[in-house]
Scaffold this motif. Structure first.
Motif: not given
Length: 256
Positions: A229-244
């Motif tokens: 199960i991949s964290n994936g390359y992009g984001t959805t909703g907001v262009p933010l990541r934290l801890g993933a």
């Protein structure tokens, strides 16, 4: 009091900047997976797996590094785009990935937010093979088979694992690509699906004190199969990541 408020504002701004930079990081995770059932005559099969691109442009550094490793198969695990993403960007991503090797694609839920007929035409134009409840079989000179299966999106109720298995036929080492990891609830040990590749969850995308709506991406060995199960390359909703952190995967499969 004003001093504390200022510190809080500065701290919040720094955190947002960090989360934004994390969302656009480039990372390839290298993993070797050994299976006793893997056909020895293939030696090894090298896969590059990328899912959940969404609004991102696949970086030249990722493309360049993967090209050097010469994967046998390049697999897009769904959510190649979402609503509002221009098809010119999608085409650029597809052509970049095509430079690395033959490309295969399964549908994700966000792919249906765009004109999916236009996306289907673009995939065909770029020479990308769509695995929508279908399977491809690769045969060695000794007659052993490596099978790549793909299901359409589960959340839209379009997945038909039974059709993919029927298309695969009996025997062979089977890899299944499904955008949604919940496909494992439909898999039995008797189906002999050795590896599942999935994304969709983004690893929770934003995890507060280690907690998120989904677990972080990882490889899980289950009684019926093994799943990435991949964290994936992009984001959805907001262009933010934290801890993933965003991730792509270079997987070498062999016998062991």
């Amino acid at each position: 009091m004003i001093y504390l408020i200022a510190l809080a504002i500065i701290g919040g701004a720094c955190l947002l900047m960090y989360m934004f930079s994390e969302a656009f990081a480039d990372r390839i995770i290298y993993k070797e997976l050994s299976f006793p059932e893997f056909p020895e005559s293939f030696g090894e099969v090298k896969l590059f797996f990328i899912s959940d691109i969404h609004k991102r442009t696949v970086s030249e550094s990722i493309i360049g590094e993967v090209k050097e490793k010469k994967p046998d198969l390049v697999i897009i695990g769904g959510d190649l785009l979402e609503k509002g993403v221009p098809f010119e960007r999608v085409k650029k991503n597809l052509l970049g990935l095509k430079e690395c090797g033959p490309v295969y694609f399964v549908w994700g839920n966000n792919d249906y937010e765009a004109d999916y007929h236009e996306l289907d035409a673009l995939l065909l134009e770029c020479g990308v093979k769509i695995l929508d409840n279908t399977a491809l079989s690769f045969e060695s000179e000794e007659g052993e088979r490596f099978i790549l299966m793909g299901t359409d999106d589960l959340s839209k109720g379009r997945d038909r694992l039974d059709l993919a298995l029927k298309d695969a036929g009996s025997g062979g080492f089977q890899v299944l690509v499904s955008h949604d990891p919940r496909i494992i609830n439909s898999i039995t040990k008797e189906q002999n699906i050795h590896l599942v590749l999935s994304g969709h969850t983004h690893g929770g995308q934003i995890r507060i004190f280690g907690f998120g709506p989904y677990e972080k991406g990882r490889i899980k060995v289950l009684p019926q199969t093994t799943i990435l199960i991949s964290n994936g390359y992009g984001t959805t909703g907001v262009p933010l990541r934290l801890g993933a952190k965003p991730e792509t995967h270079f997987i070498t499969i062999n016998k062991g």
